[in-house]
Design a protein around this motif. Structure first.
Motif, PDB file in Angstrom:
ATOM      1  N   MET A 124      46.972  34.127  37.851  1.00  0.00           N
ATOM      2  CA  MET A 124      46.505  32.873  37.243  1.00  0.00           C
ATOM      3  C   MET A 124      46.906  32.790  35.769  1.00  0.00           C
ATOM      4  O   MET A 124      47.197  31.718  35.261  1.00  0.00           O
ATOM      5  N   VAL A 125      46.932  33.940  35.101  1.00  0.00           N
ATOM      6  CA  VAL A 125      47.377  33.955  33.704  1.00  0.00           C
ATOM      7  C   VAL A 125      48.868  33.626  33.641  1.00  0.00           C
ATOM      8  O   VAL A 125      49.315  32.819  32.821  1.00  0.00           O
ATOM      9  N   TRP A 126      49.632  34.220  34.546  1.00  0.00           N
ATOM     10  CA  TRP A 126      51.076  33.929  34.590  1.00  0.00           C
ATOM     11  C   TRP A 126      51.298  32.453  34.903  1.00  0.00           C
ATOM     12  O   TRP A 126      52.105  31.776  34.261  1.00  0.00           O
ATOM     13  N   MET A 127      50.552  31.940  35.900  1.00  0.00           N
ATOM     14  CA  MET A 127      50.724  30.552  36.342  1.00  0.00           C
ATOM     15  C   MET A 127      50.413  29.556  35.220  1.00  0.00           C
ATOM     16  O   MET A 127      51.031  28.499  35.146  1.00  0.00           O
ATOM     17  N   ALA A 128      49.459  29.910  34.358  1.00  0.00           N
ATOM     18  CA  ALA A 128      49.085  29.006  33.277  1.00  0.00           C
ATOM     19  C   ALA A 128      50.230  28.874  32.271  1.00  0.00           C
ATOM     20  O   ALA A 128      50.279  27.924  31.501  1.00  0.00           O
ATOM     21  N   GLU A 129      51.143  29.844  32.276  1.00  0.00           N
ATOM     22  CA  GLU A 129      52.271  29.778  31.355  1.00  0.00           C
ATOM     23  C   GLU A 129      53.434  30.578  31.912  1.00  0.00           C
ATOM     24  O   GLU A 129      53.771  31.641  31.400  1.00  0.00           O
ATOM     25  N   PRO A 130      54.055  30.063  32.986  1.00  0.00           N
ATOM     26  CA  PRO A 130      55.076  30.849  33.686  1.00  0.00           C
ATOM     27  C   PRO A 130      56.268  31.189  32.795  1.00  0.00           C
ATOM     28  O   PRO A 130      56.998  32.122  33.079  1.00  0.00           O
TER      29      PRO A 130
END
Ligand code: HEC
Length: 271
Positions: free
Chosen positions: A230-236
């Motif tokens: 989710m952290v990656w997805m928030a700023e791929p």
């Protein structure tokens, strides 16, 4: 007191009371730390799988396209075979079939889009939240949560984590409650209750009474991977942005050397 002064005083008091309120609200909940690492593709892939399996049923991630998962080292066919449930094209957005109205009708609150949830809530909050569900017969879903009281979301990972019940211990002083909190390793919160001589400090913690299919440590790891995703997805783009940043700095350093050499060349005969 003149009017300007009294307005200033009122403003100052307002600011102070906000500060005090946020202190009181935040002071008793110490979130567990999520050891995330957005540079770890294995963890991100595991997190993506959990996210698609367990969360997309209700929440969308409408800023995310499935094909962006290629950045995690997955091929189109891996994405298609393992992760596409709610749509059929690899280029589709992670949208869901459930409408906001349905969500609202079913849960009272429409499940929010989770694309950038890690930015608004923070990784530690998410990590703690997903490990803080307990059974509560008085809530409509049968679940409650230690960091999100009366949350409308059911505990969707209960078959992995097992089912926990709430345990409340009462203390007369905050110090005793804190001491007990420090002793137990499991997540807990402290809340104040009552006034004056009746003031009590409630230490709320959870005890698993029906074990799940994963051990507590394995469950924590699963949640960590999910939060990592989710952290990656928030700023791929964060990984590539770092790489671009380094490349730009290297380029500027080379440019600096070249201009300096050029400068010396130009001025060498003028003295
Ligand atoms: C059965 C439907 C359902 C599923 C499945 C589900 N959620 Fe939820 N979720 C909800 C609802 C409803 C809310 C709104 C709760 C509220 O505001 O009281 C919510 C709220 C949340 C919130 C809090 C958002 C905020 O900041 O207010 C987070 C974070 C969250 N869900 C994460 C997840 C994750 C991660 C998964 C997958 C493991 C998941 N949810 C699966 C229904 C669901």
């Amino acid at each position: 007191m003149n009017p300007v002064k009294s307005v200033r005083l009122a403003l100052a008091l307002l600011v102070l009371s906000f500060a005090a309120a946020s202190w009181a609200a935040g002071g008793s909940v110490r979130l567990d730390r999520a050891q995330i690492d957005v540079g770890d593709p294995v963890s991100l892939q595991a997190g993506a799988r959990s996210f698609v399996n367990y969360c997309l049923g209700c929440h969308g991630a409408s800023l995310m396209r499935y094909n962006r998962l290629r950045d995690l080292g997955l091929s189109d066919s891996q994405i298609r075979d393992n992760l596409l449930f709610t749509s059929d094209k690899v280029g589709d957005l992670m949208a869901i079939g459930m409408t906001r109205q349905d969500g609202k009708a079913w849960f009272g609150v429409a499940p929010p889009d989770l694309s950038v949830i890690a930015r608004s809530r923070g990784a530690d909050w998410l990590y703690t939240y997903l490990r803080a569900f307990y059974r509560d017969a008085s809530s409509p879903t049968g679940w409650n949560n230690l960091v999100f009281d009366r949350v409308a979301m059911p505990h969707v990972l209960w078959h992995l984590s097992g089912q926990a019940v709430l345990e409340v211990r009462e203390f007369r002083s905050e110090g005793e409650a804190r001491a007990a909190q420090l002793q137990s390793k499991a997540f807990s919160t402290i809340a104040e209750q009552g006034e004056g001589a009746h003031k009590r400090f409630l230490l709320r913690s959870m005890r698993v009474d029906v074990p799940g299919s994963l051990s507590p440590a394995k469950y924590d790891e699963t949640v960590r991977d999910l939060v990592n995703y989710m952290v990656w997805m928030a700023e791929p783009a964060q990984q590539s942005r770092v790489k671009i940043g380094i490349a730009v700095i290297l380029f500027l350093v080379v440019l600096l050397v070249l201009t300096w050499l050029l400068y010396r060349q130009y001025w060498k005969d003028i003295h």
